[in-house]
Design a protein around this motif. Structure first.
Motif, PDB file in Angstrom:
ATOM      1  N   ASN A 177      37.121  55.068  33.771  1.00 36.82           N
ATOM      2  CA  ASN A 177      38.273  54.185  33.784  1.00 36.82           C
ATOM      3  C   ASN A 177      38.915  54.041  35.173  1.00 36.82           C
ATOM      4  OD1 ASN A 177      39.943  52.417  32.432  1.00 36.82           O
ATOM      5  ND2 ASN A 177      41.425  53.991  31.881  1.00 36.82           N
ATOM      6  N   PRO A 178      38.126  53.691  36.189  1.00 33.91           N
ATOM      7  CA  PRO A 178      38.658  53.623  37.557  1.00 33.91           C
ATOM      8  C   PRO A 178      39.448  52.342  37.834  1.00 33.91           C
ATOM      9  CG  PRO A 178      36.395  52.897  37.547  1.00 33.91           C
ATOM     10  CD  PRO A 178      36.715  53.316  36.135  1.00 33.91           C
ATOM     11  N   GLU A 179      40.256  52.382  38.896  1.00 34.27           N
ATOM     12  CA  GLU A 179      40.978  51.185  39.341  1.00 34.27           C
ATOM     13  C   GLU A 179      40.047  50.243  40.091  1.00 34.27           C
ATOM     14  OE1 GLU A 179      44.791  51.670  41.373  1.00 34.27           O
ATOM     15  OE2 GLU A 179      44.806  53.733  40.630  1.00 34.27           O
TER      16      GLU A 179
ATOM     17  N   ARG B  61      33.975  41.974  30.822  1.00 41.88           N
ATOM     18  CA  ARG B  61      35.067  41.062  31.191  1.00 41.88           C
ATOM     19  C   ARG B  61      36.433  41.669  30.863  1.00 41.88           C
ATOM     20  NH1 ARG B  61      32.014  36.864  28.922  1.00 41.88           N
ATOM     21  NH2 ARG B  61      30.711  36.099  30.574  1.00 41.88           N
ATOM     22  N   ASP B  62      36.558  42.241  29.673  1.00 40.93           N
ATOM     23  CA  ASP B  62      37.825  42.882  29.298  1.00 40.93           C
ATOM     24  C   ASP B  62      38.086  44.119  30.141  1.00 40.93           C
ATOM     25  OD1 ASP B  62      38.467  41.022  27.355  1.00 40.93           O
ATOM     26  OD2 ASP B  62      37.441  42.134  25.763  1.00 40.93           O
TER      27      ASP B  62
ATOM     28  N   GLY C 228      42.656  43.707  35.501  1.00 42.68           N
ATOM     29  CA  GLY C 228      43.565  44.601  36.193  1.00 42.68           C
ATOM     30  C   GLY C 228      42.883  45.544  37.176  1.00 42.68           C
ATOM     31  N   ARG C 229      41.611  45.335  37.441  1.00 42.31           N
ATOM     32  CA  ARG C 229      40.858  46.184  38.368  1.00 42.31           C
ATOM     33  C   ARG C 229      40.291  45.346  39.509  1.00 42.31           C
ATOM     34  NH1 ARG C 229      39.961  50.501  34.883  1.00 42.31           N
ATOM     35  NH2 ARG C 229      39.783  49.807  32.754  1.00 42.31           N
ATOM     36  N   THR C 230      39.985  46.023  40.580  1.00 40.82           N
ATOM     37  CA  THR C 230      39.243  45.394  41.660  1.00 40.82           C
ATOM     38  C   THR C 230      37.780  45.702  41.409  1.00 40.82           C
ATOM     39  OG1 THR C 230      41.073  45.679  43.194  1.00 40.82           O
ATOM     40  CG2 THR C 230      38.872  45.355  44.160  1.00 40.82           C
TER      41      THR C 230
END
Length: 159
Positions: free
Chosen positions: A73-75, A99-100, A104-106
């Protein structure tokens, strides 16, 4: 390709954690579209795989590595040809699930398969190490440049 350890499938997905969060593990394998394979094994998540993933196919390795990334679950997430060993159906299903996950992530994706990148906010087209085009799928196809030719060639080849 990432590293695999001589350990269970569950421990190869949930690397470096003392206690595996079962719900998170289930979510990760669903996103990576590998549940059916795991469920088909007599020991399921407790099936041991060899060092460097010995005993599983290239596509199964890629899907387990995608599950590992989802579990962590990384950013930020970097995928380099993460689906190149998968058939088109597996890739399509995984990309829909991702896609989901990407929200909110890069996310940086390196790929030759255009189906892997077509939904990106920004596509950077390289030729001989130089940026030749940049934009989203619609903008790049409208320009009818290098990206358009790549898409056209892949569609003609049925890739």
């Amino acid at each position: 390709m990432g590293s695999f350890f001589s350990d269970t499938i569950a421990r190869n997905v949930a690397v470096g954690v003392e206690e595996i969060d079962r719900e998170r593990l289930e979510h990760a394998v669903n996103v990576a579209n590998i549940r059916e394979f795991i469920d088909s094994l007599p020991l399921g998540y407790n099936t041991k795989i060899g060092m460097e993933g010995n005993g599983i196919s290239q596509g199964q390795k890629q899907r387990l590595l995608i599950a590992r990334a989802v579990y962590k679950n990384p950013e930020f997430i970097f995928l380099d040809e993460a689906t190149n060993a998968l058939d088109a159906n597996n890739e399509k299903e995984i990309m829909q699930h991702l896609r989901d996950f990407y929200k909110g992530r890069t996310v940086v994706v390196v790929a030759h398969r255009l189906s892997t990148v077509k939904d990106a906010d920004n596509i950077i087209v390289l030729d001989k190490g130089k940026i030749v085009e940049q934009g989203n799928h619609g903008e790049l196809t409208d320009r009818r440049g290098v990206y358009y030719k790549l898409v056209k060639n892949q569609l003609e080849l049925g890739a």
